[in-house]
Enzyme design. Sequence first.
Site: not given
Length: 219
Positions: A122-123
């Site tokens: 996600v990051e």
Amino acid sequence: MYVNCICFLNIIFFSFITTVKAEILSYDIQVEEKNIAQKLIRVHDETGKWVSVEKKETHNLIEDMNVYELSSHARFLALPHMVTTYNYYNNKDTNINWEQIIKEAAHKYQIDARLIWAVIRVESNFIATAISHKGAIGAMQIMPETQKELGLQNPINAKENVFAGTKYLKQLLITYGNNIELALAAYNAGAGNVKKYGGIPPYKETQNFVKRVLGFMVQ
């Protein structure tokens, strides 16, 4: 006299229209430039130079559902269908053994490897040199002040970044009694905001972050 007045009014009218068109065009250009800027992310390329790459975002139709109002069982079933995925034109760092790094970090800090993998996904989408517009750096997007607290010396080094980010996740899990949702909320928005709101802050970015990470974990 009448004809002169008509001509004069026509000149004023067309001058006004021209000015308005110019303003609209200028506004459109500014909006377009703003939209383009919002779609770009700054990263290092393999030579160490800063480059801008386009970020493409695909929203799921039910992404905006308030997942936190669901029962725990319903939430578990719904999360995989509520993930927003990000794709970058430059490929992820395939020369890095992500699986091994995550395995080692999970073992050292006794954390589910799926959680680490999902946070990285996600990051940064496994781009070790990614940097956000807020200044978060590396695979797990660690802010400069947090880097200092964790003793992270080289945030664009994949292994160092993942180990530091995992260490931070472990600290947050301990703080919140192994409540993954609260730990993720604090990872994204800060522990102060979790305390302020008595739970996951009402920030769309944070709520999306939590449900996307959890969604990737159960895939």
